[in-house]
Design an enzyme around this catalytic site. Sequence first.
Site, PDB file in Angstrom:
ATOM      1  N   ARG A  51      11.542   3.729   3.309  1.00  0.00           N
ATOM      2  CA  ARG A  51      11.357   2.905   4.229  1.00  0.00           C
ATOM      3  C   ARG A  51      12.101   2.280   4.812  1.00  0.00           C
ATOM      4  O   ARG A  51      12.904   1.475   3.782  1.00  0.00           O
ATOM      5  CB  ARG A  51       9.494   1.895   3.640  1.00  0.00           C
ATOM      6  CG  ARG A  51       9.259   0.733   4.727  1.00  0.00           C
ATOM      7  CD  ARG A  51       8.182  -0.289   4.081  1.00  0.00           C
ATOM      8  NE  ARG A  51       7.464   0.264   5.205  1.00  0.00           N
ATOM      9  CZ  ARG A  51       6.644   0.081   4.841  1.00  0.00           C
ATOM     10  NH1 ARG A  51       5.776  -1.214   4.248  1.00  0.00           N
ATOM     11  NH2 ARG A  51       5.367   0.691   4.709  1.00  0.00           N
ATOM     12  N   HIS A  75       5.007   5.250  11.596  1.00  0.00           N
ATOM     13  CA  HIS A  75       4.832   5.400  10.174  1.00  0.00           C
ATOM     14  C   HIS A  75       4.457   6.251   9.981  1.00  0.00           C
ATOM     15  O   HIS A  75       2.630   6.349  10.453  1.00  0.00           O
ATOM     16  CB  HIS A  75       4.308   3.795  10.920  1.00  0.00           C
ATOM     17  CG  HIS A  75       3.545   3.082   8.449  1.00  0.00           C
ATOM     18  ND1 HIS A  75       4.445   4.267   7.576  1.00  0.00           N
ATOM     19  CD2 HIS A  75       3.602   2.227   8.377  1.00  0.00           C
ATOM     20  CE1 HIS A  75       3.320   3.941   6.747  1.00  0.00           C
ATOM     21  NE2 HIS A  75       3.396   2.712   7.028  1.00  0.00           N
ATOM     22  N   ARG A 120       0.916  -1.328   0.246  1.00  0.00           N
ATOM     23  CA  ARG A 120      -0.052  -0.120  -0.247  1.00  0.00           C
ATOM     24  C   ARG A 120       0.448   1.377   0.238  1.00  0.00           C
ATOM     25  O   ARG A 120       0.300   2.485  -0.715  1.00  0.00           O
ATOM     26  CB  ARG A 120      -1.276   0.352   1.383  1.00  0.00           C
ATOM     27  CG  ARG A 120      -2.180  -0.904   0.920  1.00  0.00           C
ATOM     28  CD  ARG A 120      -2.840  -1.241   2.806  1.00  0.00           C
ATOM     29  NE  ARG A 120      -1.314  -2.009   2.728  1.00  0.00           N
ATOM     30  CZ  ARG A 120      -1.766  -3.368   2.932  1.00  0.00           C
ATOM     31  NH1 ARG A 120      -2.962  -3.931   1.596  1.00  0.00           N
ATOM     32  NH2 ARG A 120      -0.529  -4.560   2.845  1.00  0.00           N
ATOM     33  N   THR A 121       2.061   1.001   0.997  1.00  0.00           N
ATOM     34  CA  THR A 121       2.567   2.604   1.028  1.00  0.00           C
ATOM     35  C   THR A 121       3.156   3.008  -0.160  1.00  0.00           C
ATOM     36  O   THR A 121       3.118   4.070  -0.970  1.00  0.00           O
ATOM     37  CB  THR A 121       3.263   2.187   2.182  1.00  0.00           C
ATOM     38  OG1 THR A 121       2.650   2.007   3.076  1.00  0.00           O
ATOM     39  CG2 THR A 121       4.044   3.622   2.502  1.00  0.00           C
ATOM     40  N   LYS A 180      26.608  -3.616  -1.069  1.00  0.00           N
ATOM     41  CA  LYS A 180      27.510  -3.219  -1.036  1.00  0.00           C
ATOM     42  C   LYS A 180      28.281  -2.563  -0.106  1.00  0.00           C
ATOM     43  O   LYS A 180      29.170  -2.190  -0.178  1.00  0.00           O
ATOM     44  CB  LYS A 180      28.207  -2.204  -2.408  1.00  0.00           C
ATOM     45  CG  LYS A 180      27.477  -2.906  -4.131  1.00  0.00           C
ATOM     46  CD  LYS A 180      28.484  -1.898  -5.054  1.00  0.00           C
ATOM     47  CE  LYS A 180      27.778  -2.596  -6.165  1.00  0.00           C
ATOM     48  NZ  LYS A 180      27.768  -1.809  -7.302  1.00  0.00           N
TER      49      LYS A 180
HETATM   50  C1  NCD Z   1       1.944  -1.318   8.364  1.00  0.00           C
HETATM   51  C2  NCD Z   1       3.579  -1.054   7.945  1.00  0.00           C
HETATM   52  O1  NCD Z   1       4.600  -1.566   7.140  1.00  0.00           O
HETATM   53  O2  NCD Z   1       3.813  -1.101   9.199  1.00  0.00           O
HETATM   54  N1  NCD Z   1       1.723  -1.578   6.512  1.00  0.00           N
HETATM   55  C3  NCD Z   1       1.383  -0.091   5.553  1.00  0.00           C
HETATM   56  O3  NCD Z   1       2.090   0.341   6.068  1.00  0.00           O
HETATM   57  N2  NCD Z   1       0.551  -0.144   5.514  1.00  0.00           N
HETATM   58  C4  NCD Z   1       1.177  -2.467   9.395  1.00  0.00           C
HETATM   59  C5  NCD Z   1       1.634  -4.025   9.424  1.00  0.00           C
HETATM   60  O4  NCD Z   1       3.210  -4.139   8.253  1.00  0.00           O
HETATM   61  O5  NCD Z   1       1.541  -4.620   9.920  1.00  0.00           O
END
Ligand code: NCD
Length: 389
Positions: free
Chosen positions: A108, A136, A57-58, A87
């Site tokens: 991320r 997040h 999703r993100t 590397k």
């Molecule tokens: C979450 C994450 O990556 O922290 N997912 C997201 O971004 N919607 C939740 C998860 O991984 O459980």
Amino acid sequence: MTLAGRDLVSINDFSNAEIEAVLDLADEMNLALKEKKVLDLCRGKELYTVFYEPSTRTRSSFETAMHRLGGNVVSHAEAQVTSSVAKGETISDTVRVLEKFADIIVMRHHLDGSTRLAAEYCDVPVISGGDGAHEHPTQTLVDLYTIGKEKGGIKGKNIALCGDLRHGRTVHSLAIALARFGAQVTCIAPNGFGLPDHIHDAIRAYKGKITEYRSLEEIVGEGSLAVQHQKGFTNLLLESIDVFYFTRLQRERLSSDDSNNASEESYRINRQLLEKSREDAIIMHPLPRTNELAYEVDKDKRAAYFRQAGYGVPVRMALIALLLGAVEPKLEPNPKKDAVKLAKDVSDARCSNDRCVTNAERYAVRKFYRVPGKAQLLRCYYCDWPLKN
Ligand code: NCD
């Protein structure tokens, strides 16, 4: 007041008014998307997504958001394999190179505090798409937008956070934001899986209300707060919950001890529980789901999690447009926010969190801050864990 050039790596990087500015603009973006308007706000701008952890999703909603704004996207999925990190390149070198190409970076990373470190070395805005088990913040913007849309506001609502609240990063940013916006937070997490201390400290600092339970059974089961009602038995606590926010067990972050004790049984939502809940309650989940959310719940109108995922695009469109200065928010000049007071003479100290970026990236200067009201306690500036004694 502008948000141009700012980073968003913790929900506390934005004031309440700044968060509201993002959510208001997200509403306009949502409308424009519905009317299939072509937006050209970010034409010629480059968004880089650099993801060292899996994402559905993100990353895709950020990339779709930039496309919808008329901008361009360069995508590093699986950056741990496909970038020079494989590397041995550090986070700081990676972003110092990418800022030469990118106008804005979404990162991320599996280490707590990693996106804060990236932002320190990078001249273009850095947005966190999640840093380890820490925070997040953009999921929180999506969550706040969803609660606003579905429940008409946040203040005074009772929001139940259920699941692995220790290792899940979405609930950390969300719990802080809910306290800041005047919601009541009810936590339902098995022993050892509750919110970490630094989130409790933050909630206390905002005078937020928080109540903790170990299982849904404690709320709905025998001996819970059930009372006789004209319609039969009802349950005071269950009746008070406006939003259930479920999260999965973050198995990839559990120690072997935690794994042995881990089970979703104590906070699983199914049709029976739904039947006992309020007609106007909603069920949210940042997704992906595992065993905590039964598929039979999907058919119920209270299941809001796919709508929630859909709001990811307008919310992230708003955020990108504001950080790139493509839209200027209507914000009063901000009375200068209290800067974090860093402790002196502690750069030799170590953060107690093995997953902290400062314990992995050796050039990172360790910084600690004092917690108001807890004079002896020093917390890591990057991941909020205590200093190692
Ligand atoms: C979450 C994450 O990556 O922290 N997912 C997201 O971004 N919607 C939740 C998860 O991984 O459980």
